[in-house]
Design a protein around this motif. Structure first.
Motif, PDB file in Angstrom:
ATOM      1  N   VAL A  57     -10.831   3.007   8.856  1.00  0.00           N
ATOM      2  CA  VAL A  57     -10.015   2.037   9.585  1.00  0.00           C
ATOM      3  C   VAL A  57      -9.935   0.729   8.794  1.00  0.00           C
ATOM      4  O   VAL A  57      -8.870   0.130   8.694  1.00  0.00           O
ATOM      5  N   SER A  58     -11.036   0.311   8.193  1.00  0.00           N
ATOM      6  CA  SER A  58     -11.026  -0.892   7.363  1.00  0.00           C
ATOM      7  C   SER A  58     -10.092  -0.728   6.179  1.00  0.00           C
ATOM      8  O   SER A  58      -9.319  -1.637   5.850  1.00  0.00           O
ATOM      9  N   SER A  59     -10.148   0.417   5.538  1.00  0.00           N
ATOM     10  CA  SER A  59      -9.255   0.699   4.411  1.00  0.00           C
ATOM     11  C   SER A  59      -7.802   0.671   4.856  1.00  0.00           C
ATOM     12  O   SER A  59      -6.934   0.138   4.165  1.00  0.00           O
ATOM     13  N   CYS A  60      -7.556   1.225   6.000  1.00  0.00           N
ATOM     14  CA  CYS A  60      -6.201   1.244   6.544  1.00  0.00           C
ATOM     15  C   CYS A  60      -5.707  -0.186   6.769  1.00  0.00           C
ATOM     16  O   CYS A  60      -4.594  -0.538   6.382  1.00  0.00           O
ATOM     17  N   LEU A  61      -6.541  -1.002   7.351  1.00  0.00           N
ATOM     18  CA  LEU A  61      -6.153  -2.380   7.647  1.00  0.00           C
ATOM     19  C   LEU A  61      -6.021  -3.209   6.373  1.00  0.00           C
ATOM     20  O   LEU A  61      -5.044  -3.931   6.195  1.00  0.00           O
ATOM     21  N   ASP A  62      -6.974  -3.084   5.456  1.00  0.00           N
ATOM     22  CA  ASP A  62      -6.988  -3.904   4.249  1.00  0.00           C
ATOM     23  C   ASP A  62      -5.999  -3.439   3.180  1.00  0.00           C
ATOM     24  O   ASP A  62      -5.376  -4.246   2.510  1.00  0.00           O
ATOM     25  N   GLU A  63      -5.899  -2.135   3.012  1.00  0.00           N
ATOM     26  CA  GLU A  63      -5.111  -1.594   1.902  1.00  0.00           C
ATOM     27  C   GLU A  63      -3.828  -0.900   2.355  1.00  0.00           C
ATOM     28  O   GLU A  63      -3.084  -0.388   1.531  1.00  0.00           O
ATOM     29  N   HIS A  64      -3.608  -0.852   3.634  1.00  0.00           N
ATOM     30  CA  HIS A  64      -2.427  -0.177   4.197  1.00  0.00           C
ATOM     31  C   HIS A  64      -2.370   1.292   3.770  1.00  0.00           C
ATOM     32  O   HIS A  64      -1.315   1.839   3.531  1.00  0.00           O
ATOM     33  N   ASN A  65      -3.537   1.888   3.677  1.00  0.00           N
ATOM     34  CA  ASN A  65      -3.664   3.300   3.338  1.00  0.00           C
ATOM     35  C   ASN A  65      -4.008   4.041   4.625  1.00  0.00           C
ATOM     36  O   ASN A  65      -5.162   4.309   4.906  1.00  0.00           O
ATOM     37  N   CYS A  66      -2.976   4.364   5.408  1.00  0.00           N
ATOM     38  CA  CYS A  66      -3.193   4.820   6.778  1.00  0.00           C
ATOM     39  C   CYS A  66      -2.658   6.220   7.062  1.00  0.00           C
ATOM     40  O   CYS A  66      -2.314   6.532   8.199  1.00  0.00           O
TER      41      CYS A  66
END
Length: 89
Positions: A57-66
Motif C-alpha cells: 500500500v505504501s508503494s502504491c501511494l508513494d510510487e503509484h505502482n498499484c
C-alpha cells in the motif's frame, strides 16, 4: 512511517470515485499482527473486504505502482456493486 486511515481512504476515493457515486460506506483498518490494511466497503447489511500488505500500500501511494491494488479493488467493487445490483446511482 506508517500510513494513516485518512491517507488510505483518500487514495481509494481518488482511484475509485464509484464508491462515492454509489453512496457506499468505506472503512479502513490497520492490522498490526498481519502488518496489513483491511479495506471494507458496505451498503446496509452487505459488505466486502480486501486485505493489503502495508508495504505494498505504501508503494502504491508513494510510487503509484498499484496494479495489484487496482485489481483487488475493482474485483470488490465489481462483485459488490455491479454484479449484485447493491448499488444504484
Amino acid at each position: 512511517m506508517r500510513l494513516t486511515d485518512s491517507q488510505i481512504r483518500q487514495m481509494v476515493m481518488d482511484l475509485y470515485p464509484e464508491i462515492e457515486r454509489f453512496n457506499i460506506d468505506m472503512s479502513t483498518e490497520f492490522n498490526e499482527d498481519m502488518d496489513a490494511w483491511t479495506i471494507t466497503i458496505e451498503n446496509g447489511a452487505d459488505s466486502l473486504s480486501t486485505h493489503m500488505d502495508s508495504s505494498y500500500v505504501s508503494s502504491c501511494l508513494d510510487e503509484h505502482n498499484c496494479v495489484y491494488f487496482n485489481n483487488q479493488m475493482m474485483n470488490v467493487i465489481n462483485n459488490y456493486c455491479m454484479e449484485s445490483g447493491s448499488c444504484s446511482i
